[in-house]
Design a protein around this motif. Structure first.
Motif, PDB file in Angstrom:
ATOM      1  N   LYS A1071       0.882  -1.034  -0.018  1.00  0.00           N
ATOM      2  CA  LYS A1071       0.030  -0.516  -0.234  1.00  0.00           C
ATOM      3  C   LYS A1071       1.385   1.417  -0.237  1.00  0.00           C
ATOM      4  O   LYS A1071       0.513   2.528  -0.259  1.00  0.00           O
ATOM      5  CB  LYS A1071      -0.873  -0.241   1.209  1.00  0.00           C
ATOM      6  CG  LYS A1071      -2.043  -0.791   1.272  1.00  0.00           C
ATOM      7  CD  LYS A1071      -2.785  -0.625   2.005  1.00  0.00           C
ATOM      8  CE  LYS A1071      -3.645  -1.923   1.904  1.00  0.00           C
ATOM      9  NZ  LYS A1071      -4.844  -1.911   2.929  1.00  0.00           N
ATOM     10  N   GLY A1072       2.085   0.678  -0.221  1.00  0.00           N
ATOM     11  CA  GLY A1072       3.395   2.212   0.558  1.00  0.00           C
ATOM     12  C   GLY A1072       2.955   3.096   1.101  1.00  0.00           C
ATOM     13  O   GLY A1072       2.955   4.361   2.136  1.00  0.00           O
ATOM     14  N   ILE A1079      17.131   0.389   5.194  1.00  0.00           N
ATOM     15  CA  ILE A1079      16.906   0.070   3.700  1.00  0.00           C
ATOM     16  C   ILE A1079      18.343  -0.953   3.262  1.00  0.00           C
ATOM     17  O   ILE A1079      18.486  -1.679   2.330  1.00  0.00           O
ATOM     18  CB  ILE A1079      17.592   1.586   2.751  1.00  0.00           C
ATOM     19  CG1 ILE A1079      16.068   2.355   3.254  1.00  0.00           C
ATOM     20  CG2 ILE A1079      17.467   1.626   1.787  1.00  0.00           C
ATOM     21  CD1 ILE A1079      16.251   3.666   3.140  1.00  0.00           C
TER      22      ILE A1079
ATOM     23  N   ASN B  34      22.910   5.997   3.027  1.00  0.00           N
ATOM     24  CA  ASN B  34      21.714   5.046   3.132  1.00  0.00           C
ATOM     25  C   ASN B  34      20.725   4.695   4.890  1.00  0.00           C
ATOM     26  O   ASN B  34      20.174   3.999   5.312  1.00  0.00           O
ATOM     27  CB  ASN B  34      21.576   4.126   2.320  1.00  0.00           C
ATOM     28  CG  ASN B  34      21.806   4.142   1.351  1.00  0.00           C
ATOM     29  OD1 ASN B  34      21.321   5.391   0.811  1.00  0.00           O
ATOM     30  ND2 ASN B  34      22.263   3.453   0.234  1.00  0.00           N
ATOM     31  N   ASN B  38      16.594   6.233   8.332  1.00  0.00           N
ATOM     32  CA  ASN B  38      16.526   4.984   8.793  1.00  0.00           C
ATOM     33  C   ASN B  38      16.196   5.263  10.924  1.00  0.00           C
ATOM     34  O   ASN B  38      15.554   5.298  11.334  1.00  0.00           O
ATOM     35  CB  ASN B  38      17.441   3.421   8.659  1.00  0.00           C
ATOM     36  CG  ASN B  38      16.852   3.028   7.023  1.00  0.00           C
ATOM     37  OD1 ASN B  38      17.434   1.926   7.382  1.00  0.00           O
ATOM     38  ND2 ASN B  38      15.683   3.497   7.085  1.00  0.00           N
ATOM     39  N   LYS B  98      19.671   5.089  -2.055  1.00  0.00           N
ATOM     40  CA  LYS B  98      18.539   4.096  -2.029  1.00  0.00           C
ATOM     41  C   LYS B  98      17.718   4.727  -1.115  1.00  0.00           C
ATOM     42  O   LYS B  98      16.993   4.266  -1.355  1.00  0.00           O
ATOM     43  CB  LYS B  98      19.843   3.218  -1.474  1.00  0.00           C
ATOM     44  CG  LYS B  98      19.712   1.998  -1.550  1.00  0.00           C
ATOM     45  CD  LYS B  98      20.834   0.537  -1.261  1.00  0.00           C
ATOM     46  CE  LYS B  98      21.112   0.384  -2.180  1.00  0.00           C
ATOM     47  NZ  LYS B  98      22.747  -0.351  -1.607  1.00  0.00           N
ATOM     48  N   GLU B  99      17.961   5.554  -0.449  1.00  0.00           N
ATOM     49  CA  GLU B  99      16.829   6.207   0.080  1.00  0.00           C
ATOM     50  C   GLU B  99      15.643   7.582  -0.460  1.00  0.00           C
ATOM     51  O   GLU B  99      14.612   7.259  -0.608  1.00  0.00           O
ATOM     52  CB  GLU B  99      17.267   7.539   1.303  1.00  0.00           C
ATOM     53  CG  GLU B  99      18.268   6.859   2.856  1.00  0.00           C
ATOM     54  CD  GLU B  99      19.040   7.553   3.135  1.00  0.00           C
ATOM     55  OE1 GLU B  99      19.421   7.199   4.534  1.00  0.00           O
ATOM     56  OE2 GLU B  99      19.251   8.741   2.409  1.00  0.00           O
ATOM     57  N   SER B 102      13.954   4.752  -2.331  1.00  0.00           N
ATOM     58  CA  SER B 102      12.484   4.414  -1.284  1.00  0.00           C
ATOM     59  C   SER B 102      12.190   4.971  -1.451  1.00  0.00           C
ATOM     60  O   SER B 102      10.418   4.020  -1.106  1.00  0.00           O
ATOM     61  CB  SER B 102      13.357   3.090  -0.662  1.00  0.00           C
ATOM     62  OG  SER B 102      13.456   3.810   1.195  1.00  0.00           O
ATOM     63  N   THR B 106       8.143   4.848  -2.332  1.00  0.00           N
ATOM     64  CA  THR B 106       6.404   4.832  -1.448  1.00  0.00           C
ATOM     65  C   THR B 106       5.704   5.367  -1.798  1.00  0.00           C
ATOM     66  O   THR B 106       4.558   5.594  -1.074  1.00  0.00           O
ATOM     67  CB  THR B 106       7.128   4.726   0.250  1.00  0.00           C
ATOM     68  OG1 THR B 106       8.520   4.037   0.407  1.00  0.00           O
ATOM     69  CG2 THR B 106       6.421   4.547   1.036  1.00  0.00           C
ATOM     70  N   ARG B 109       3.808   4.254  -4.610  1.00  0.00           N
ATOM     71  CA  ARG B 109       2.898   3.163  -3.923  1.00  0.00           C
ATOM     72  C   ARG B 109       1.259   4.062  -3.274  1.00  0.00           C
ATOM     73  O   ARG B 109       0.291   3.530  -3.915  1.00  0.00           O
ATOM     74  CB  ARG B 109       3.701   2.116  -3.534  1.00  0.00           C
ATOM     75  CG  ARG B 109       4.303   1.251  -3.790  1.00  0.00           C
ATOM     76  CD  ARG B 109       2.998  -0.174  -4.055  1.00  0.00           C
ATOM     77  NE  ARG B 109       4.260  -0.689  -4.802  1.00  0.00           N
ATOM     78  CZ  ARG B 109       5.391  -1.388  -4.402  1.00  0.00           C
ATOM     79  NH1 ARG B 109       5.770  -1.573  -3.179  1.00  0.00           N
ATOM     80  NH2 ARG B 109       5.820  -2.418  -5.248  1.00  0.00           N
ATOM     81  N   ASP B 110       1.801   4.666  -2.510  1.00  0.00           N
ATOM     82  CA  ASP B 110       1.034   5.440  -1.805  1.00  0.00           C
ATOM     83  C   ASP B 110       0.343   6.085  -2.501  1.00  0.00           C
ATOM     84  O   ASP B 110      -1.597   6.120  -2.079  1.00  0.00           O
ATOM     85  CB  ASP B 110       1.543   6.599  -0.500  1.00  0.00           C
ATOM     86  CG  ASP B 110       0.661   7.311   0.437  1.00  0.00           C
ATOM     87  OD1 ASP B 110      -0.200   6.302   0.104  1.00  0.00           O
ATOM     88  OD2 ASP B 110       0.975   8.453   0.726  1.00  0.00           O
TER      89      ASP B 110
END
Lengths: 1093, 249
Positions: A1071-1072, A1079, B34, B38, B98-99, B102, B106, B109-110
């Motif tokens: 769903k994101g 990572i 990266n 996090n 990479k951060e 991603s 995200t 997708r959202d």
């Protein structure tokens, strides 16, 4: 035998006594289609040389490529013995994924040829097809195929081969025997049950019980099973090698044995030498000869001996064959003349299998009695039809009964009427047209030219071709059980739930009233546009098809989905539904490559659904198009069909979305290492850090106390709600889940009541609602739930879900949810404060609905959670002077309507009041209207209350029923264990060696389950999956070790696999949403090489 | 083209620098790539996995370590770990490849999830799946902007998708009750905003159940509130008008 003309076949169709409807059944790769090839070749449709290589009945491209049959297809053959026979042969697939096709074939037949590989023996599908044949009451004959493999691959001697064949026969008979005993057992059980029932009914059981001495052995002994078994003596076994084109039937003492005798004389060489004990006559007479032939032709390639053999057998072999470098060619040339397979098989079929006339009464009754109804209980007229069945006459007045077992799609182009004409036909038509032309010229001389053109075939042909070039037409695969099918005749289409008694009572007397048929449920009328003779991939158009024949019917696609019963008599009951060995269980989601092609996909899936007896297609609430197929191979075929025939677009299939639910549970008493939590102090450093991080943010408006009561204030600080989340008992959740419909009506009733309208509710719904209330009350007991049912505020999500909003606000009274039950005693009076709050009632409910629709864990709906609102304050600024509306309140009719209407108006004035107080805010509060704020606040409060409790994920669970034989039981358990399944119970099926295992399996783990279990058990276990319920996954997705013991056991990171966390993260990733994941796992290990290094 | 590398020089590859200005001075710390995001999100709990070294620099690339005095002056402590934590929490950082990747993924997708939730196929009244929306977004080459909210971008995506496929925002079902006096006048005004009027009941008041585009909700709300002086009401019957339950062909 030359090509049989259509006329000949039509003539043969009229004599049901000489018709044989049979199908070829076997395990995959045992040589069904090759055998069919040989039979087809005997009719001159294909060359004998190509028989076995062409696989004529595998007309699909992928069938040819993969080398397996994927659909059942029929062909009509002519066989001449002493009489002329017509054989309607149906070839069927052997792969387990297509066992539905076998069912469709078996239903239409009276007999079956079971093919067994001489090397592999009885395989899982052999058992399955034997069972299917048995269940449909059709008589089987046996062909043991691939004897050549015994000679050439296994290099058995004839003696060894003999014992091997005997073993196979025993195996097959053992399977039949099991089927027989299990049936007898079942009948017995049924009989006993009935007797017991009778006993109970009749009170004078004393006399009866005296006689009830159960004789356990009686059942088996009474039943006659002599006809059942395969034995060469009975002549229902053929030994064959379809690839080499030979086969013989030992019992048939006419030709083959005479030949054998001859053969023995001429080239019987070694047999006598090896007399060691007594050699069986069979070996001596039969096998040895074949062995030596193979030896001569294939193994040693002894030219001279071959010549001798050829001469002595009196076989003519073409020079081209004998010179061929592949000895197999020569071999099959000799064998196919010496021991022609088609001859052996067809003669056996004609002798041993019943004709349509011989259909047993038992089978008819079984076909006609659907479900638990017994045949005797059907209406009289229906029972009369049985006679028509048994007589099998094709008179004009006999009722027509047809069963359609499947629909298959053909290209409209290939239908006979659209096919390009042959030269002859064109000539013929031209002649006809010319004649017509001449006639018309004579009749009407004036308007000659233009109109006569219309009569010409070329033109009509063009007209008949539809615009849609590559349309699919559905042809029904069917058989006439009684009467004559005529082109254009109108028939009743009977759905599986049609009840003849009901139909008859509603139908006017005499079936002539076709036009004004009353709307009988599950009955429709359709006309058969064209009838076809099925000739493999070709169709021949027919005008009428008499009883007992297999045929294709066009024009039913509107009325018939997959299978149906057609009849001219409304008294006809629908036939029992097809018995599928494999149910569809492999689910995939299908999507078009280009989103704009959605409509095409939907159309294609509809067509596919109709064309495939076993595929299921559905659209889920999530918008997914799900295709359910029987297995991997079947899925491939369905996708191929969609891509190339039905939808003609690029599609992709993926794992379907797996739904979850979120819930809370009671705080656990013990920790993960089963230590009592109370005694230990928490070490949880990590845990605390996390909690602070997640809850520290909105500190000023949010307050969580240690008991899980969450208090939240709206941003404008005018309203405060306190909410607590409580897990509902499981039974309550189940009850709510099962009564969604009722709750929905309740909600509607309440809505209309609130508006002051009095809706007339039927007493039955009222009763049901009262029942629901009583049930809830009985389930929600204890101190915690005191009076809870009375205080239910709403259900959610969407107002009818399995979550409850509880009103525990002191001093706030709102109309009860159950107000429709006792309309008199509701209090219309409420305090001014409460009335004001009631206006915002809706906001609280909306907030609750939103919160239950998507939970905090992974935005999936909640389930089994009760939110109790324990405090709800609204400061007076938000609730303005309400006094003025109070009067109206009490005056107006339903009190409630008005207060609501007024209330919302007050809300707006409230906004205005604030605006006056705070000039800087433009029109209302800078945070938007109060109602909106309250919705948001309530939603947040619910979410926090939810998070304050131990949260759990709930997974959808399938119940899984697996039939497996004893030897693969362990493997079944293995697969189940690997996929988190639990076995509930296992029992042995009486009279067989099959075990029935009942297990539960999470839906999330079910993808590929069927395939894996089949692979691991080599097809001996067949699972069925049905959605059953939701189950809480016991592990906590947010779990981290907190106690010392847990630290010891799991370590600080606790990175052992957490199933719930895995599921949750998968959903969040899809769903994101934010997933708490690194990572890069190890910072040191990533390498970024510098430019100058 | 390396010219001269002294063998004793420690080269910091794989470095992400986090900077912070405090008390007029610039401080930097050397972190692994990266990892900083996090740490901030709380997924990484081990400080050693984030920091290359616990010393605080004035300039990482030159290897100039910050003076102790400056540190005490600006941070009020000389505990390097504590200072590093502060800088990690508040400093400005370089987002690593990479951060970034991603993050964009995200967001993508959202956005797709939001679009899928809000929209339906107007023909079937059923939602599209997220996968399909993602596919469609790729087809129109939508690029995610990292600095705009996903909701905003979702609305943008819906508009763009309308050109290539059958898609529509799921309608809201509203119930309007208008007092008889203003009803006629208001109805004219509302007409343009209402997509479908499902039922209309005119006795003492005008009661309408209708489907509207969620984008118009505010407008309708405003209109009714102002025009009727608070006597008309507006009730949301359902937020999304979609087909429910599974459908079998």
């Amino acid at each position: 035998m030359g090509h049989t003309s259509l006329d000949k076949i039509i003539a043969l169709q009229r004599n049901p006594a000489n018709i044989r409807n049979l199908c070829i059944l076997a395990h995959v790769d045992h040589g069904k289609t090759t055998l069919a090839d040989c039979l087809v070749a005997s009719n001159g449709i294909i060359s004998t040389r190509l028989a076995g290589k062409l696989r004529y009945l595998d007309s699909r491209e992928d069938e040819q490529i993969r080398g397996i049959t994927m659909k059942s297809s029929a062909i009509s053959l002519h066989y001449r013995n002493d009489q002329d026979y017509l054989l309607n042969l149906i070839d069927s697939p052997g792969h387990i994924d297509f066992s539905s096709e076998v069912s469709t074939a078996v239903r239409l037949c009276d007999g079956a040829i079971i093919v067994v590989d001489a090397v592999e023996g009885v395989c899982p599908q052999t058992q399955a097809v034997l069972r299917q044949a048995w269940l449909e009451n059709i008589r089987p004959v046996l062909v043991i195929n691939k004897i050549d493999r015994l000679i050439l691959e296994l290099k058995l001697t004839s003696q060894e081969a003999y014992s091997h064949l005997q073993k196979i026969l025993e195996q097959v008979n053992a399977v039949t025997g099991t089927l027989f005993t299990s049936k007898v057992m079942e009948e017995r059980a049924e009989k006993e049950k009935k007797e017991e029932e009778v006993e109970e009914e009749e009170k004078e059981s004393k006399i009866l019980s005296g006689d009830q001495v159960y004789d356990w052995s009686a059942g088996l002994e009474e039943a006659d099973d002599s006809q059942l078994y395969f034995s060469p003596d009975q002549g229902n076994v053929v030994f064959a090698s379809a690839i080499d084109g030979w086969g013989f039937r030992p019992a048939c003492r006419t030709r083959p044995l005479a030949d054998f005798g001859f053969a023995i004389k001429s080239f019987h060489i070694q047999a006598v030498e090896q007399v060691k004990g007594k050699k069986q006559l069979f070996v001596q007479l039969v096998l040895d000869n074949i062995w030596s032939l193979y030896d001569a032709v294939v193994t040693r390639r002894d030219k001279e001996k071959v010549e001798k053999v050829i001469a002595s057998l009196g076989v003519k072999v073409l020079a081209r064959d004998s010179r061929h470098s592949d000895p197999k060619v020569l071999l099959s040339a000799i064998c196919s003349q010496w021991l022609p397979l088609a001859q052996a098989v067809l003669s056996m079929v004609c002798e041993k299998l019943p004709s349509p006339i011989d259909m047993t009464a038992e089978r008819v009754e079984k076909l006609m009695s659907v479900g638990p109804r017994r045949f005797d209980s059907l209406p009289e007229q229906t029972q009369e039809l049985k006679r028509a069945f048994l007589q099998c006459s094709s008179g004009e007045n006999d009722p027509l009964i047809i069963f359609v077992s499947k629909m298959f799609a053909v290209d409209t182009k290939t239908l006979p009427q659209n096919r390009p004409l042959t030269q002859e036909e064109i000539a013929q038509r031209r002649e006809l047209a010319r004649q017509r032309h001449a006639d018309r010229m004579a009749a009407d001389q004036t308007a000659a030219e233009s109109r006569s053109q219309e009569g010409q075939p070329g033109l009509t042909l063009k007209d008949s071709q539809p615009e849609e070039e590559d349309q699919q037409t559905f042809v029904a695969f069917a058989r006439v059980y009684s009467g004559v099918a005529k082109k254009g005749r109108r028939v009743f289409v009977l759905g599986p739930k049609y009840d003849p008694a009901q139909g008859l009572s509603m139908m006017p007397e005499g079936s002539s009233a076709w036009d004004r048929v009353p709307a009988v449920p599950h009955l429709s009328i359709c006309s058969m546009d064209s009838l076809y003779l099925l000739m493999g991939r070709e169709l021949e158009e027919l005008d009428e098809v008499p009883v007992g024949n297999v045929l294709g019917i066009r024009g039913l696609e509107e009325c018939v989905l997959k299978s149906a019963t057609l009849s001219t008599s409304p008294a006809c009951p629908p036939f029992i539904p097809l018995n599928f060995e494999a149910t569809p269980i492999l689910r995939v989601a299908i999507e078009p490559k280009h989103p704009s092609e959605m409509p095409k996909l939907v159309r294609g899936m509809r067509l596919l659904n109709q064309a495939d007896p076993c595929a299921e297609v559905l659209i889920q609430e999530t918008g997914e198009h799900v295709l359910v197929t029987a297995g991997e191979v079947h899925l491939q075929r369905c996708l191929d069909d969609l891509r190339k025939r039905f939808a003609k677009i690029e599609i992709s299939a993926s794992k379907p979305i797996i739904p979850f639910r979120e819930t809370v549970v009671r705080p656990p008493k013990v920790d993960m290492v089963n230590e009592d939590l109370g005694k230990q102090h928490k070490v949880a450093i990590i845990h605390q850090v996390k909690e602070e991080a997640s809850q520290g943010r909105p500190s000023d408006t949010l307050h969580v106390d240690h008991s899980g009561l969450v208090t939240l204030t709206t941003p404008n600080r005018l309203a405060t709600v306190s909410v607590r989340a409580i897990p509902l008992p499981q039974e309550v959740t189940c009850l709510l889940e099962s009564s969604t419909e009722l709750i929905r009506t309740l909600e509607q009733v309440n809505m209309s009541l609130r508006e002051g309208k009095s809706l007339d509710i039927s007493p039955r719904t009222l009763e049901a609602i009262a029942g629901l209330k009583a049930q809830l009350e009985s389930l929600l007991q204890g101190r915690k739930w005191r009076n809870a049912v009375e205080h239910i505020w709403a259900f959610g999500p969407r107002r009818y879900g399995p979550n409850i909003l509880l009103n525990l606000v002191e001093g706030y009274q709102r109309p009860s949810l159950w107000q429709c039950l006792g309309r008199g005693d509701q209090s219309g009076e409420a305090g001014a404060q409460a009335a004001g709050m009631r206006d915002l009632d809706n906001s609280i409910v909306s907030g609750f609905q939103l919160a239950t629709l998507s939970g905090p864990m992974c935005e999936e709906p909640l389930m089994g959670v009760c939110f109790s609102v324990e405090r709800w304050d609204i400061q007076s600024a938000a609730l303005p002077q309400h006094q003025d509306s109070l009067k109206e309140d009490s005056i107006s009719h339903g009190a409630l309507t008005d207060s609501r209407v007024e209330g919302s108006s007050e809300t707006w004035t409230a906004g205005l009041c604030q605006a006056r107080r705070r000039p800087q805010a433009a029109s209302a509060d800078c945070y938007g209207p109060v109602s909106g704020q309250l919705i948001a606040a309530m939603k947040e409060a619910c979410r926090h209350a939810f998070q304050a409790q131990p949260q759990r994920l709930m997974a959808a669970i399938y119940t899984c029923e697996i039939m497996a034989t004893a030897e693969v039981l362990g493997r079944v358990y293995g697969v189940l264990g690997k996929r988190e399944g639990r076995v509930l119970h296992e029992e042995m099926k009486e009279g067989t060696d099959m075990f029935i295992i009942k297990a539960v399996l999470p839906v999330a783990e079910s993808f590929g389950f069927a395939d894996e279990i089949r692979k691991r058990t080599s097809g001996l276990a067949s699972p069925q999956l049905v959605f059953s319920h939701w189950e809480v996954i016991s592990s906590d997705p947010c779990w981290v070790p907190t106690t010392e013991e847990e630290y010891l056991h799991f370590g600080e990171k606790a990175d052992s696999a957490n199933q719930a966390l895995k599921y949750m993260n998968a959903v969040r990733r899809r769903k994101g949403l934010y997933v708490e994941e690194k990572i890069v796992e190890h910072a040191e290990k990533q390498r970024t090489l510098g430019k100058n290094k | 083209m390396s010219i001269f590398t002294p063998t004793n020089q420690i080269r910091l590859t794989n470095v992400a620098v986090v900077r912070m200005k405090k008390g007029g001075k610039r401080f930097e710390i050397a972190c692994y790539k990266n990892k900083v995001m996090n740490w901030r999100a709380g997924a990484e709990k081990d400080l050693d996995e984030v920091l290359q070294t616990s010393s605080v620099f004035v300039n990482v690339s030159k290897g100039q370590v910050a003076k102790k005095d400056d540190l005490t002056k600006c941070f009020g402590t000389d505990d390097l770990t504590e200072i590093c934590k502060q800088i990690l929490a508040k400093g400005e950082l370089q987002v690593s490849d990479k951060e970034r990747q991603s993050q964009l993924e995200t967001m993508f997708r959202d956005i797709a999830t939001i679009v899928a939730e809000k929209c339906v196929n107007p023909e079937t009244k059923r939602p599209y799946t997220v996968n399909l929306i993602e596919q469609a977004m790729k087809d129109i080459h939508y690029s995610v902007k990292a600095n705009k909210s996903t909701k905003q971008q979702a609305l943008e995506v819906i508009r763009q998708l309308k050109e290539s496929m059958e898609i529509q925002r799921a309608h809201m079902r509203l119930r309007l009750v208008l007092p008889a006096k203003e009803a006629k006048r208001l109805k004219e005004k509302l007409k343009t905003l209402l997509q479908v009027v499902e039922s209309e009941d005119f006795d003492e008041e005008l009661e309408m159940v209708c489907l509207v585009d969620p984008g118009c909700f505010r407008e309708i709300d405003e209109l009714i509130r102002c025009e009727t002086k608070g006597r008309g009401t507006l009730e949301v019957l359902s937020l999304k008008d979609v087909e429910e339950g599974d459908e079998k062909f």
